[in-house]
Design a protein around this motif. Structure first.
Motif, mmCIF file in Angstrom:
data_model
loop_
_atom_site.group_PDB
_atom_site.id
_atom_site.type_symbol
_atom_site.label_atom_id
_atom_site.label_comp_id
_atom_site.label_asym_id
_atom_site.label_seq_id
_atom_site.Cartn_x
_atom_site.Cartn_y
_atom_site.Cartn_z
ATOM 1 N N TRP A 152 0.861 -1.188 0.000
ATOM 2 C CA TRP A 152 0.000 0.000 0.000
ATOM 3 C C TRP A 152 0.892 1.230 0.000
ATOM 4 N N ARG A 181 -3.857 0.448 -2.478
ATOM 5 C CA ARG A 181 -3.290 -0.880 -2.711
ATOM 6 C C ARG A 181 -2.727 -0.977 -4.125
ATOM 7 N N TRP A 186 -5.973 3.757 7.322
ATOM 8 C CA TRP A 186 -6.135 2.678 6.346
ATOM 9 C C TRP A 186 -7.524 2.636 5.739
#
Length: 463
Positions: free
Chosen positions: A136, A156, A462
């Protein structure tokens, strides 16, 4: 017919108890096996199974006055409220079971957290390698046209195989080629795949055209990769060092055409690459550097060459464990401690002065676990603690003032296992798998979803 007394009490409890919406199955939930709770009745005990509310995600029985709960797969009893109210397949606070925190992604009850982080001394990008092998990245990332785009949250990267390592190159410096970024990943089969900017041949294909996720030709059995501003290097299982990219940086001999992977040296253990110089720890634990000797960054002394075309031995003994190249300075750690050399205009050598040195100078730092050099600041980890020195013009030292730090100072952070220092920012990977970043954020290099620079280390987001 009026409800029985136990049933009336249960309904009253359902209406007044905190979290009743969870018990009624109105939220997302997750799993955790069997739990025991006691339902308050007139005597504080259950009498029949119906006295034990289990919600939609479990079953309950009354066993000798105590409610026994069996949760459905993917759900658990993680709170003081009775019943199987917590979904543990995607909850990062309860990943797979109650109170099992996950620093990044909880997928099907399995935590996928960072195990390594990467950037380079001239870069405004960063990447994290996850436990599952996915990569990522955030900050200044490439676009489909071969240019750059700002990505404020981790994105990603599509790779054909799980990755073992990721390397970040590129620069935010203005010039004829503008902002640029290139990336490489070492895959599980020992090959290397690179993507991003290729105006100078950074992807190692021998051309300057756009490519998406190109596999580097004739590079196999690789165990380590490292990227600088425009060049990338790789070490194979036979300890051979290959580098590719533009030759104009002084790292690869030859004409002006971009270099495909070129053998640079044998018997190499570890390598670090900057803009115009690179250094390697050899298998015999000695240290060699090559490239252009700006500010004495090669560490070859007053009589050394201004351009070493091949790896050249650096003095100051042996037993080196790691080397890290900043923009125009270099630091290394060995059994005798940390030493630095090169440009010291901002105190990035950590010697208490601004004097440049063209040979290694010892710092009063010992037993460091890892070492990283940024553009004009440096950091080391000692027993889980982070020590920084150098420029603080963009808060990369973790302080709101703009003063350089000429000697190493400890930054208050949770225990740290890895470091990544970029051009004007810093990141650390904690022992719990959390990525913390601070400093400049004009290109979203802190990964927090904003463009706001800050001195306080805060987690990468995230989601």
């Amino acid at each position: 017919m009026k409800p029985s007394t136990p049933t009336r009490l249960f309904l009253l409890w359902m209406l007044t108890a905190p979290g009743c919406g969870l018990l009624l199955g109105l939220d997302d939930f997750e799993d955790a096996g069997k739990s025991t709770d006691t339902v308050s009745d007139t005597d504080g005990r259950c009498h029949i199974d119906e006295d034990c509310p289990s919600g939609l995600h479990g079953q309950a029985v009354c066993d000798d006055g105590t409610c026994e709960y069996t949760c459905a797969p993917g759900f658990a009893d993680c709170s003081d409220s009775p019943g199987c109210e917590t979904a543990i397949t995607e909850d990062p606070e309860h990943c797979g079971s109650c109170r099992s925190p996950c620093a990044a992604h909880c997928v099907d009850g399995v935590c996928n957290a960072p195990v390594d982080i990467a950037t380079s001394a001239s870069s405004a990008s960063a990447c994290a390698l996850m436990e599952a092998g996915d990569v990522w990245c955030w900050g200044l990332l490439p676009n489909a046209e071969g240019g750059s785009r700002t990505v404020p949250l981790p994105e990603r990267i599509e790779l054909p195989l799980p990755a073992l390592q990721v390397a970040v190159g590129g620069t935010v410096f203005t010039g004829p080629h503008g902002l640029r970024a290139h990336f490489c990943a070492l895959l599980a089969d020992g090959t290397v795949r690179c993507w991003g900017t290729n105006q100078l041949g950074q992807l190692g294909l021998g051309d300057t055209g756009p490519h998406e996720g190109a596999q580097i030709p004739n590079v196999n059995g690789i165990r380590e990769i490292a990227a600088g501003t425009d060049n990338t290097c790789a070490i194979n299982a036979q300890n051979q060092l290959y580098c590719w990219g533009p030759r104009s940086t002084g790292l690869i001999e030859g004409d002006t055409t971009p270099a495909a992977p070129t053998l640079i040296a044998e018997s190499v253990d570890q390598v670090s690459v900057a803009s115009f110089h690179a250094c390697a720890v050899m298998v015999d634990r000695t240290l060699k550097c090559w490239g252009l000797d700006f500010y004495g960054s090669l560490g070859l002394g007053a009589g050394g060459p201004t351009h070493a075309t091949t790896p050249t031995s650096v003095g100051h003994g042996s037993n080196f464990a790691e080397v890290s190249c900043g923009l125009t300075h270099t630091c290394a750690r060995s059994s005798s401690g940390v030493s630095c050399w090169g440009n010291n205009a901002n105190g990035q050598l950590g010697l208490g002065s601004r004097t440049n040195y063209n040979s290694p100078q010892s710092l009063n730092l010992f037993a460091s676990q890892t070492l990283r050099a940024g553009a004009s600041h440096t950091a080391a980890v000692i027993a889980g603690d982070v020590y920084l020195w150098g420029s603080n013009a963009f808060k990369q030292m973790g302080s709101n003032d703009a003063f350089d730090t000429l000697l190493p100072v400890r930054l208050s952070l949770p225990s740290v296992s890895r470091l990544a220092l970029g051009e004007r920012f810093s990141c650390a990977l904690t022992a719990e798998g959390r990525v913390l970043c601070w400093g400049a954020n004009d290109h979203a290099q802190l990964g927090d979803g904003t463009l706001v620079s800050r001195a306080t280390a805060a987690p990468v987001r995230w989601r």
